[in-house]
Design an enzyme around this catalytic site. Structure first.
Site, PDB file in Angstrom:
ATOM      1  N   TYR A 195       0.844  -1.191   0.000  1.00  0.00           N
ATOM      2  CA  TYR A 195       0.000   0.000   0.000  1.00  0.00           C
ATOM      3  C   TYR A 195       0.885   1.249   0.000  1.00  0.00           C
ATOM      4  O   TYR A 195       2.099   1.166   0.106  1.00  0.00           O
ATOM      5  CB  TYR A 195      -0.946  -0.037   1.208  1.00  0.00           C
ATOM      6  CG  TYR A 195      -1.922  -1.197   1.161  1.00  0.00           C
ATOM      7  CD1 TYR A 195      -2.702  -1.426   0.023  1.00  0.00           C
ATOM      8  CD2 TYR A 195      -2.065  -2.074   2.233  1.00  0.00           C
ATOM      9  CE1 TYR A 195      -3.594  -2.497  -0.027  1.00  0.00           C
ATOM     10  CE2 TYR A 195      -2.952  -3.139   2.189  1.00  0.00           C
ATOM     11  CZ  TYR A 195      -3.714  -3.350   1.051  1.00  0.00           C
ATOM     12  OH  TYR A 195      -4.585  -4.412   0.997  1.00  0.00           O
ATOM     13  N   ARG A 340      -8.182 -13.650  11.952  1.00  0.00           N
ATOM     14  CA  ARG A 340      -9.077 -14.749  11.566  1.00  0.00           C
ATOM     15  C   ARG A 340      -9.530 -15.584  12.774  1.00  0.00           C
ATOM     16  O   ARG A 340     -10.700 -15.989  12.826  1.00  0.00           O
ATOM     17  CB  ARG A 340      -8.399 -15.610  10.500  1.00  0.00           C
ATOM     18  CG  ARG A 340      -8.172 -14.865   9.194  1.00  0.00           C
ATOM     19  CD  ARG A 340      -7.349 -15.670   8.211  1.00  0.00           C
ATOM     20  NE  ARG A 340      -6.034 -15.996   8.735  1.00  0.00           N
ATOM     21  CZ  ARG A 340      -5.203 -16.868   8.194  1.00  0.00           C
ATOM     22  NH1 ARG A 340      -5.569 -17.528   7.105  1.00  0.00           N
ATOM     23  NH2 ARG A 340      -4.019 -17.092   8.713  1.00  0.00           N
ATOM     24  N   LYS A 594     -11.063 -30.291 -18.665  1.00  0.00           N
ATOM     25  CA  LYS A 594     -11.308 -28.888 -19.039  1.00  0.00           C
ATOM     26  C   LYS A 594     -10.072 -28.267 -19.692  1.00  0.00           C
ATOM     27  O   LYS A 594      -8.950 -28.657 -19.401  1.00  0.00           O
ATOM     28  CB  LYS A 594     -11.643 -28.057 -17.794  1.00  0.00           C
ATOM     29  CG  LYS A 594     -13.015 -28.309 -17.234  1.00  0.00           C
ATOM     30  CD  LYS A 594     -13.367 -27.314 -16.162  1.00  0.00           C
ATOM     31  CE  LYS A 594     -12.724 -27.614 -14.841  1.00  0.00           C
ATOM     32  NZ  LYS A 594     -13.182 -28.809 -14.162  1.00  0.00           N
TER      33      LYS A 594
HETATM   34  P1  NAP Z   1     -14.090 -30.939  -7.717  1.00  0.00           P
HETATM   35  O1  NAP Z   1     -13.369 -29.767  -7.199  1.00  0.00           O
HETATM   36  O2  NAP Z   1     -15.453 -30.779  -8.265  1.00  0.00           O
HETATM   37  O3  NAP Z   1     -13.145 -31.588  -8.827  1.00  0.00           O
HETATM   38  C1  NAP Z   1     -13.495 -32.747  -9.507  1.00  0.00           C
HETATM   39  C2  NAP Z   1     -12.478 -32.998 -10.617  1.00  0.00           C
HETATM   40  O4  NAP Z   1     -12.865 -34.150 -11.294  1.00  0.00           O
HETATM   41  C3  NAP Z   1     -12.385 -31.893 -11.612  1.00  0.00           C
HETATM   42  O5  NAP Z   1     -11.017 -31.673 -11.890  1.00  0.00           O
HETATM   43  C4  NAP Z   1     -13.113 -32.426 -12.834  1.00  0.00           C
HETATM   44  O6  NAP Z   1     -12.409 -31.848 -13.900  1.00  0.00           O
HETATM   45  C5  NAP Z   1     -12.967 -33.929 -12.707  1.00  0.00           C
HETATM   46  N1  NAP Z   1     -14.108 -34.702 -13.161  1.00  0.00           N
HETATM   47  C6  NAP Z   1     -15.418 -34.472 -12.910  1.00  0.00           C
HETATM   48  N2  NAP Z   1     -16.170 -35.429 -13.460  1.00  0.00           N
HETATM   49  C7  NAP Z   1     -15.332 -36.297 -14.062  1.00  0.00           C
HETATM   50  C8  NAP Z   1     -15.518 -37.483 -14.805  1.00  0.00           C
HETATM   51  N3  NAP Z   1     -16.720 -37.981 -15.037  1.00  0.00           N
HETATM   52  N4  NAP Z   1     -14.425 -38.104 -15.290  1.00  0.00           N
HETATM   53  C9  NAP Z   1     -13.201 -37.622 -15.065  1.00  0.00           C
HETATM   54  N5  NAP Z   1     -12.960 -36.483 -14.371  1.00  0.00           N
HETATM   55  C10 NAP Z   1     -14.021 -35.832 -13.875  1.00  0.00           C
HETATM   56  O7  NAP Z   1     -14.210 -32.056  -6.598  1.00  0.00           O
HETATM   57  P2  NAP Z   1     -13.137 -32.576  -5.563  1.00  0.00           P
HETATM   58  O8  NAP Z   1     -11.763 -32.326  -6.015  1.00  0.00           O
HETATM   59  O9  NAP Z   1     -13.551 -33.965  -5.294  1.00  0.00           O
HETATM   60  O10 NAP Z   1     -13.439 -31.703  -4.304  1.00  0.00           O
HETATM   61  C11 NAP Z   1     -14.718 -31.777  -3.649  1.00  0.00           C
HETATM   62  C12 NAP Z   1     -15.053 -30.481  -2.993  1.00  0.00           C
HETATM   63  O11 NAP Z   1     -14.162 -30.237  -1.908  1.00  0.00           O
HETATM   64  C13 NAP Z   1     -14.919 -29.338  -3.939  1.00  0.00           C
HETATM   65  O12 NAP Z   1     -15.950 -28.418  -3.708  1.00  0.00           O
HETATM   66  C14 NAP Z   1     -13.601 -28.744  -3.571  1.00  0.00           C
HETATM   67  O13 NAP Z   1     -13.550 -27.364  -3.832  1.00  0.00           O
HETATM   68  C15 NAP Z   1     -13.514 -29.020  -2.086  1.00  0.00           C
HETATM   69  N6  NAP Z   1     -12.116 -29.101  -1.690  1.00  0.00           N
HETATM   70  C16 NAP Z   1     -11.459 -27.944  -1.498  1.00  0.00           C
HETATM   71  C17 NAP Z   1     -10.152 -27.969  -1.169  1.00  0.00           C
HETATM   72  C18 NAP Z   1      -9.425 -26.696  -0.922  1.00  0.00           C
HETATM   73  O14 NAP Z   1      -8.259 -26.711  -0.633  1.00  0.00           O
HETATM   74  N7  NAP Z   1     -10.047 -25.555  -1.022  1.00  0.00           N
HETATM   75  C19 NAP Z   1      -9.478 -29.171  -1.042  1.00  0.00           C
HETATM   76  C20 NAP Z   1     -10.179 -30.366  -1.267  1.00  0.00           C
HETATM   77  C21 NAP Z   1     -11.496 -30.296  -1.602  1.00  0.00           C
HETATM   78  P3  NAP Z   1     -12.697 -32.105 -15.439  1.00  0.00           P
HETATM   79  O15 NAP Z   1     -14.197 -32.185 -15.534  1.00  0.00           O
HETATM   80  O16 NAP Z   1     -12.100 -30.945 -16.140  1.00  0.00           O
HETATM   81  O17 NAP Z   1     -11.991 -33.350 -15.746  1.00  0.00           O
HETATM   82 FE1  SF4 Z   2      -9.963 -19.149   9.545  1.00  0.00          FE
HETATM   83 FE2  SF4 Z   2     -10.882 -20.473   7.388  1.00  0.00          FE
HETATM   84 FE3  SF4 Z   2     -12.533 -19.180   9.057  1.00  0.00          FE
HETATM   85 FE4  SF4 Z   2     -10.932 -17.799   7.473  1.00  0.00          FE
HETATM   86  S1  SF4 Z   2     -12.569 -19.145   6.813  1.00  0.00           S
HETATM   87  S2  SF4 Z   2     -11.337 -17.399   9.619  1.00  0.00           S
HETATM   88  S3  SF4 Z   2      -9.120 -19.059   7.497  1.00  0.00           S
HETATM   89  S4  SF4 Z   2     -11.279 -20.967   9.526  1.00  0.00           S
END
Ligand code: NAP
Ligand code: SF4
Length: 702
Positions: A195, A340, A594
Site C-alpha cells: 500500500y 481470523r 477442461k
Molecule cells: P471438484 O473440485 O469438483 O473436482 C473434480 C475434478 O474431477 C475436476 O477436476 C473435474 O475436472 C474432474 N471430473 C469431474 N467429473 C469427471 C468425470 N466424469 N471423469 C473424469 N474427471 C471428472 O471435486 P473434488 O476435487 O472432489 O473436491 C470436492 C469439494 O471439496 C470441492 O468443492 C472442492 O472445492 C472441495 N475441496 C477444497 C479444497 C481446498 O483446498 N479448497 C481441497 C479439497 C477439496 P474435469 O471435468 O475438467 O476433468
Molecule cells: Fe480461519 Fe478459514 Fe474461518 Fe478464514 S474461513 S477465519 S481461514 S477458519
C-alpha cells in the site's frame, strides 16, 4: 507522549491468570490501558461497503468485544478517494465504492461501531485502520511515489507531485482526527503490504529524485511524516499504531537495517505501538495459508522489539491461546494480533480466560470464507463459523419448542447441524457408521499442510460433550432402524461417495480411489496419473509428491521450502535465497478434461501456493485431456486430439463426488419424513464451507 508505555519483561509471570498469565496481563500505554494482550487484527470484511455496513460492523465488533478481546483494529478505511476503490456506473463514470473517512459527515456511521463496542465492554479499545491503497487502489486517480504498476493491479498509478503528496499527508492527518471524533481509541496506519506508505520505502517502487526518494532517509520521510502529522492531529492521549512490513518477502525489498531504522524513527515521530506485518500482497511466500507454521514470523517481531521501547504487535498464524502465550513468553512481542481466529470464534479470549480453550472453534487458516471472499469482493465469513460478519442476519436463538432430533452422519454438515441444534436447546442424537467423527475432514487432516483441520474435529468432539449430544459411532443406520427410533425430526447428512467415471478399464488393478491414496490403504507406484484436478486432486498430488516433515509443522522446513532466511534477513528476507523443495521419488501427472488452466478453481489466496509447490516438485499439470482407457500398459488419453499413453503404475481417481442418499431414498420409500443436508443434499459445488453453512442455517431454523 504523556508518559512512557509499560512493556512486559519476557518470562515475567503475572499473577492474574494461571494458564496464560502473559496473555491476560494488562498493558499500560501511559495514557490508557489495554486489559489484556490479545487483540483482534484488522481484516477487510466487505461490510465496510455494505448498505447496512455500520449496523452490521457494530454487531460484528461488539460481539468480539463481549468475547473478551483487549483491542480491536477495524478493517481498512481510506483517508481519501484516490486511496480506495471506485466502480464504473452504467454511464461509464467512476463512482467511489470503498469506505472512507475524509469528511465530518462520515463520522456518524463510525460512531455506531465505537458506541456498540464500548457499550459491550468499556475497557475494550477499538482503533480504526487508515488504509491508503496507493498503487493497489482501483480508480483512475490512484497515486504512488512513482508511476510503477503493481503486478497484481491493472491500473498504473499517477506519480505524486509535491502538492498532491502534501495532500496525502493532510488527508491521513484529517482522517486520524475524524476517527478520534467518531469515538475510536486510536488509529492504525498501514505502512505495509504494497500500500501507499510501503511503496515509498522500497527502491523498485520509489524512483523519485526529490526529498521523498533516493537515499533511504528520503524514502522513509513520507511514512514518518504521516505518523508525525497524525500524532499532531490527535494529541498525545490517542493510540497511534504503525504497521510496518517487518519482512516484505520481495526480491530487493527492505533490508533489516532499514526496518530497524524505520521503527526507531516511527517511535520518535509519535507512534505508540508498532505492529509487524509480513509480505506484500505481491510477494511469493505464503504468510497466512494453512501450510504456514504457527507463529512462523514472530522471531522477526522479536528483533523489531529489541530496537524500540514502545510495545510491538506480532501476528500471522497464531490461532490458539497456548501459541499466543508462548510467543509472549519468548519475548517476541508485547501484543498478539489474531484476526481470523476472532472471526472463527468471537469468544476466543473469554474461553481462554475461563480455561475452556478446548471449546475454541479454531481458525484452520483455510481462507475459504474470509480472505478468498474479501479478494473476490464478497462479504467475508468463516468456514467454521458461518455467523461471522452475519451477526445481525443469522442468530442461534433458543428453540421455542425443543425437539428430539436424530442426525445421521457425523461429517462437517452433520456435526454443524447437531451442535447448532443442541446449542439452541434441542435434544440431539448423532450417528455415524465410522468409528470417528469428521467424515471428509479426516482426509483433509492427513494432507501435509492441512494438519489444522484436526482442530475442527477437536472442537466438534468437545462440543458433543459440552452440549450433551448422544453420539453413536460405528452405527450404520438403515431405514428399518430409523423406523424404530423415536425422534421428532430426522436429519440425513450422509455426505458423498466418490464419482467413478465410466472409462474402459476403470476397475483395473492399477486404479485406486482418493480415499485409499490419502489414507495410505493401497500402494501408490512410482509413475502416477491423477485423474481430476479439483481440490482433492491437488490434495492427493500434495500427499504423494511430498517428502520429509511437513513445512506446516516446522519453521525451518517451511523457510527452506519457500526460500526465506529468517536469521540473515537479506533484503525482503528472500533476496538470493533459493527454495529447496524435497520431493518424493515419483513422476506424477495431474490431469483434467477442461481446457482451463489447472488449479483455476482453487482458492484465490491459496491456489497459487499449491500450484507453485507442485510445480517445484516436478508434478506435471495437464488440461484438455480426454480419457480413453486404462490397461496393463497404462492410461490411454487423447491430448490435443492425438492419442498418448502414460505408462503409469497407478491411476488415482479424483473425479468429484455424488450424493450418498441410499438411506434417504430407503426412508422415503417407507414414508419416514426426513431432512437432507450437506453433500447428501447436493454434491456438486459442495465443499465444507457450503456444507457447514447450509447445515447451520437449517439448524438455526428448526
Ligand atoms: P471438484 O473440485 O469438483 O473436482 C473434480 C475434478 O474431477 C475436476 O477436476 C473435474 O475436472 C474432474 N471430473 C469431474 N467429473 C469427471 C468425470 N466424469 N471423469 C473424469 N474427471 C471428472 O471435486 P473434488 O476435487 O472432489 O473436491 C470436492 C469439494 O471439496 C470441492 O468443492 C472442492 O472445492 C472441495 N475441496 C477444497 C479444497 C481446498 O483446498 N479448497 C481441497 C479439497 C477439496 P474435469 O471435468 O475438467 O476433468
Ligand atoms: Fe480461519 Fe478459514 Fe474461518 Fe478464514 S474461513 S477465519 S481461514 S477458519
Amino acid at each position: 507522549m504523556s508518559s512512557q508505555p509499560q512493556r512486559s519483561s519476557s518470562g515475567s509471570r503475572s499473577p492474574g491468570h494461571d494458564r496464560y498469565p502473559l496473555l491476560f496481563e494488562p498493558l499500560d500505554l501511559g495514557f490508557t490501558k489495554l486489559k489484556n494482550r490479545g487483540i483482534m487484527g484488522s481484516m477487510h470484511t466487505g461490510l465496510e461497503e455494505d448498505p447496512d455496513g455500520f449496523e452490521r460492523m457494530a454487531a460484528y465488533y461488539s460481539e468480539r468485544a463481549a468475547g473478551g478481546v483487549g483491542m480491536i483494529i477495524t478493517g481498512g478505511i481510506s483517508p481519501n478517494e484516490e486511496g480506495g476503490v471506485a466502480i464504473r456506473n452504467e454511464e461509464g463514470q467512476e463512482v467511489y465504492a470503498a469506505s472512507k473517512l475524509s469528511t465530518p459527515m462520515e463520522v456518524e456511521g463510525h460512531r455506531k461501531i465505537t458506541e456498540a463496542v464500548h457499550g459491550a465492554d468499556p475497557d475494550v479499545k477499538i482503533c480504526m485502520q487508515i488504509l491508503h491503497m496507493g498503487a493497489l487502489a482501483h480508480n483512475d486517480a490512484l497515486v504512488a511515489p512513482s508511476a510503477v504498476k503493481s503486478r497484481i493491479n491493472q491500473y498504473v498509478p499517477n506519480e505524486l507531485d509535491e502538492d498532491l503528496l502534501q495532500k496525502q499527508i493532510d488527508d491521513h492527518a484529517r482522517c486520524a482526527g475524524l476517527a478520534r471524533e467518531a469515538g475510536y481509541d486510536g488509529v492504525e496506519i498501514i505502512g505495509s503490504a504494497g500500500y501507499l506508505l510501503s511503496t515509498f520505502l522500497v527502491e523498485k517502487t520509489n524512483m523519485r529524485t526529490d526529498q521523498w526518494g533516493g537515499s533511504y532517509e528520503n524514502r522513509m520521510r513520507f511514512p514518518v511524516e504521516v505518523t508525525r502529522r497524525c500524532r499532531a492531529a490527535v494529541g498525545d492521549d490517542f493510540i497511534l499504531i504503525f504497521r510496518i512490513a517487518a519482512m516484505d518477502m520481495l526480491q530487493g525489498g527492505m533490508s533489516w537495517e532499514e526496518i530497524a531504522l524505520l521503527s526507531k524513527e516511527l517511535e520518535k515521530a509519535g507512534a505508540s505501538i508498532i505492529s509487524t506485518h509480513f509480505t506484500w500482497h505481491e510477494g511469493s511466500v505464503p504468510t497466512i495459508a494453512t501450510m504456514v507454521p504457527r507463529a512462523a514470523f514472530t522471531s522477526v517481531t522479536h528483533r523489531v522489539r529489541d530496537e524500540v521501547s514502545i510495545p510491538v504487535i506480532t501476528s500471522n498464524r497464531i490461532n490458539t491461546p497456548e501459541v499466543a502465550e508462548k510467543v509472549l513468553l519468548r519475548g517476541d512481542a508485547d501484543l498478539v494480533s489474531m484476526a481470523r481466529p476472532m472471526l472463527a470464534d468471537s469468544d476466543f479470549m473469554k474461553k481462554a480466560e475461563e480455561d475452556r480453550a478446548d471449546e475454541i472453534n479454531t481458525c484452520i487458516a483455510c481462507n475459504q470464507a474470509c480472505l478468498d471472499h474479501a479478494f473476490a469482493g464478497k462479504t467475508t465469513s468463516c468456514l467454521v463459523n458461518p455467523r461471522a460478519c452475519h451477526e445481525t442476519l443469522f442468530r442461534y436463538e433458543p428453540a421455542s419448542a425443543p425437539k428430539k432430533i436424530g442426525v445421521i452422519g457425523a461429517g462437517p454438515a452433520g456435526l454443524a447441524y447437531a451442535t447448532v441444534a443442541a446449542e439452541r436447546g434441542h435434544r440431539v442424537s448423532l450417528y455415524d457408521a465410522a468409528d470417528e467423527i469428521g467424515g471428509q475432514f479426516n482426509l483433509a487432516k492427513r494432507v501435509p499442510g492441512k494438519e489444522e483441520f484436526s482442530e475442527t474435529l477437536r472442537y466438534f468432539g468437545r462440543m458433543i460433550e459440552v452440549l450433551d449430544i448422544e453420539l453413536h459411532l460405528g452405527t450404520e443406520v438403515d431405514a428399518e432402524m430409523l423406523e424404530g427410533l423415536d425422534f421428532d425430526h430426522i436429519v440425513v447428512a450422509t455426505g458423498v461417495r466418490p464419482r467413478v467415471p465410466e472409462i474402459e478399464g476403470i476397475d483395473h488393478e492399477k486404479v485406486i480411489g482418493y480415499i485409499d491414496a490419502i489414507k495410505e490403504q493401497k500402494p501408490v507406484g512410482k509413475r502416477v496419473a491423477i485423474m481430476g484436478a479439483g481440490g482433492i486432486g491437488f490434495d492427493v498430488a500434495e500427499k504423494i509428491s511430498h517428502a520429509g516433515p511437513s513445512g506446516a509443522l516446522d519453521v525451518e522446513v517451511f523457510a527452506r521450502e519457500w526460500g526465506v532466511d529468517f536469521e540473515g534477513h537479506p533484503r525482503g528476507g528472500v533476496t538470493g535465497v533459493e527454495p529447496e523443495v524435497a520431493s518424493a521419488d515419483r513422476e506424477i501427472f495431474l490431469m483434467q478434461r477442461k481446457e482451463s488452466s489447472v488449479g483455476k478453481g482453487l482458492g484465490k489466496t491459496t491456489g497459487w501456493t499449491h500450484r507453485l509447490m507442485l510445480f517445484r516438485r516436478g508434478v506435471q499439470m495437464m488440461n484438455g485431456i480426454q480419457y480413453q482407457k486404462i490397461d496393463d500398459a497404462g492410461l490411454h488419453v487423447l491430448r490435443d486430439g492425438s492419442p498418448e499413453l502414460f505408462d503409469v503404475d497407478t491411476v488415482i481417481v479424483c473425479a468429484g463426488q455424488e450424493p450418498l442418499r441410499d438411506l434417504y431414498d430407503a426412508a422415503k420409500d417407507k414414508g419416514i419424513s426426513i431432512e437432507l443436508v450437506g453433500g447428501a443434499f447436493e454434491a456438486a459445488e459442495l465443499d465444507a464451507k457450503a456444507a457447514i453453512n447450509q447445515a447451520s442455517h437449517r439448524a438455526a431454523e428448526i
